[in-house]
Enzyme design. Structure first.
Site, short mmCIF file in Angstrom:
data_model
loop_
_atom_site.label_atom_id
_atom_site.label_comp_id
_atom_site.label_asym_id
_atom_site.label_seq_id
_atom_site.Cartn_x
_atom_site.Cartn_y
_atom_site.Cartn_z
N SER A 1 0.78 -1.08 -0.18
CA SER A 1 -0.12 0.24 -0.15
C SER A 1 0.56 0.92 -0.12
O SER A 1 2.22 1.15 -0.14
CB SER A 1 -0.92 -0.12 1.30
OG SER A 1 -0.45 0.33 2.34
N LYS A 2 0.33 2.35 -0.25
CA LYS A 2 1.07 4.07 -0.07
C LYS A 2 1.51 3.63 1.02
O LYS A 2 3.16 4.12 1.22
CB LYS A 2 0.08 4.91 -0.26
CG LYS A 2 -0.74 5.08 -2.24
CD LYS A 2 -1.19 6.01 -2.38
CE LYS A 2 -1.63 5.60 -3.99
NZ LYS A 2 -2.57 5.79 -3.66
#
Ligand code: GLU
Length: 488
Positions: A251-252
């Site tokens: 994920s980011k």
């Protein structure tokens, strides 16, 4: 059998690195077997799909060099390749399944389904549809439709067990009773992913479905649908999830997740491809740097690992550097140019006028950068004023360590600059520098540190004799004179 594989992105954002890896493995498999690589846009989710996203995905695929044999822009014998344009065909298949009793209309409303769910949860059962509408007679269903009641179309899961061979995970068996009578058409008539993916894969004669592990839960439903349609299911391979350095789904939090961001950050394209391959596949367990050709020659789905692949940003940068260093200076210079322009160091015209000079600078810097975007900051000193070049604290401290600094700078000015004026190259300047050290009995830092401060203002950086050549005699002289004043 001719291999036909596909990549089927939903156009709901930029090209995700996980999607790019899926595309890459499919592409490599097709190229390895002389088969077809199909690109199909799965845009049935009207709310989330955008044309802009579709465009950016195609553009990123092109940047990666993954050419598709059939799909948007090239079309092909099984088009259209945008799922939303295949609606008629989906409805047709749905009608056949309804007629054959392999699917049925379900009139249960949201309220009933919610309370069913609640009861099941309270009894600690897995929530599932209880099949109430499964045995409605044709007449009953017709009557409810005539009365204007909304319905969904559900797939009738038969009893028994179903198997498929997964190229990555081996033999997979599941009990049909674990699969719900899932919805094929929603009450607004729109089809669901599990339904249309089978319709399209079958119509497009797809032979192998390689996709992310997150779809493994869907595969039983899809295999059952193939059986209901009297078709042989394609072969499957589910690729391991890409995990962040925290071992959780990428994920980011732990790094950028879209391919375009890496391109814009100046990662060499081949490094991106190589790195994506390493997420679940290896050439031989040792070689980490390999070319697209080697991938195509050697890619086997059964060699893909089952375990989660760890997306390690540091390794990614290291790999980027490996590629950048191997580029021909002129090629690397062309890749770096947009970043140099963007940083305001040179204009396009200046780059054209001084192409040889810039290429030479890039050559000298290739060992010192990993990403194209790192170059501007590292060569900014070349574009500063010669009299007021900024010295950083460490450079200053290093230079001032040496009592002989003024002698050093004077010696360089008086022996190396005349050579530079005569067109000497970095190698001969370096020889002359060494001779100077021997003659004066200086250790290299005594020469290097004051000179580096004078010429670059920083404590570390490229080869100093390269820098002399890049600056040229006049500017080098100005920097030396200024240092003689400022360092004494
Ligand atoms: N549109 C689906 C996705 O983007 C494709 C899944 C599949 O390959 O079957 O995840």
């Amino acid at each position: 059998m001719t291999v036909r594989v596909r990549y089927a992105p939903s156009p709901t954002g930029l090209l995700h690195v996980g999607g790019a890896r899926t595309a890459l493995f499919n592409w490599a498999w097709a190229r390895r077997h002389g088969g077809a690589f199909v690109l199909r846009i799965e845009d049935t989710d009207k709310e989330r799909s955008t044309l802009e996203s579709e465009r950016s995905i195609l553009e990123a695929m092109q940047w990666l060099g993954m050419d598709w044999d059939e799909g948007p822009g090239v079309e092909g014998p099984y088009g259209p390749y945008r799922q939303s344009e295949r609606d008629e065909r989906h409805q047709e298949i749905c009608t056949t399944l309804l007629d054959e009793g392999k699917a049925y209309r379900c009139f249960c409303d949201g309220e009933r389904l919610t309370s069913l769910r609640e009861v099941q949860m309270a009894n600690k059962e897995n929530p599932r549809y209880d099949g109430r509408c499964r045995d409605l007679s044709h007449e009953e269903a017709e009557a409810q439709m005539a009365a204007g009641e909304h319905f969904t179309v559900r797939f009738h899961v038969p009893e028994g067990e179903t198997r498929f061979t997964d190229h990555v995970r081996g033999e997979v068996v599941f009990q049909n009773k674990e699969v719900d009578d899932w919805v094929m058409l929603r009450s607004d008539g729109s089809p669901t992913y599990n339904f249309v993916v089978v319709c399209d894969d079958a119509d497009m004669k797809i032979t192998h479905v390689l996709r992310g592990e997150e779809h493994l839960v869907n595969t039983p439903k899809q295999v059952l649908l193939y059986e209901a349609l009297g078709l042989q299911a394609p072969e499957f391979g589910h690729l391991p999830l890409m995990l962040g350095s925290d071992k959780k789904k990428l994920s980011k939090r732990t790094g950028h997740t879209s391919v375009q961001v890496y391109r814009d950050l100046g990662y060499p394209r081949d490094a991106v491809i190589n790195f994506l391959c390493l997420q679940g596949w290896a050439l031989d367990g040792e070689t980490e740097v390999f070319s697209v050709d080697e991938l195509v020659k050697n890619f086997e789905v059964r060699d893909v690992s089952k375990g989660g692949a760890i997306f390690d940003p540091e390794k990614f940068q290291w790999l980027a550097g490996e590629y950048l260093r191997e580029e021909e200076p002129a090629v690397c210079a062309a890749h770096c140019a947009p970043f140099v322009i963007e940083a305001g160091l040179m204009t396009q015209e200046e780059l054209e006028e001084r192409a040889d000079w810039f290429c030479e600078v890039v050559r000298g810097m290739q060992e010192r950068v990993r990403l194209y975007s790192e170059l501007p900051e590292k060569i900014a000193f070349l574009f500063q004023g010669d009299e007021d070049l900024a010295y950083d604290e460490k450079a200053l401290k290093n230079a001032k360590k040496h009592e002989v600094r003024a002698d050093v700078l004077t010696a360089v000015r008086d022996t190396l600059l005349p050579m530079l004026e005569g067109g000497a190259d970095a190698a001969s300047l370096s020889e002359a520098g060494k001779a100077l050290l021997a003659e004066r009995e200086w250790k290299f830092p005594a020469l290097g540190q004051p000179l580096r401060c004078a010429l670059t203002g920083a404590a570390g950086g490229p080869d100093l004799f390269d820098v002399l050549v890049w600056l040229g005699p006049e500017r080098a002289r100005a920097r030396l004179e200024s240092a003689l004043e400022r360092l004494s």
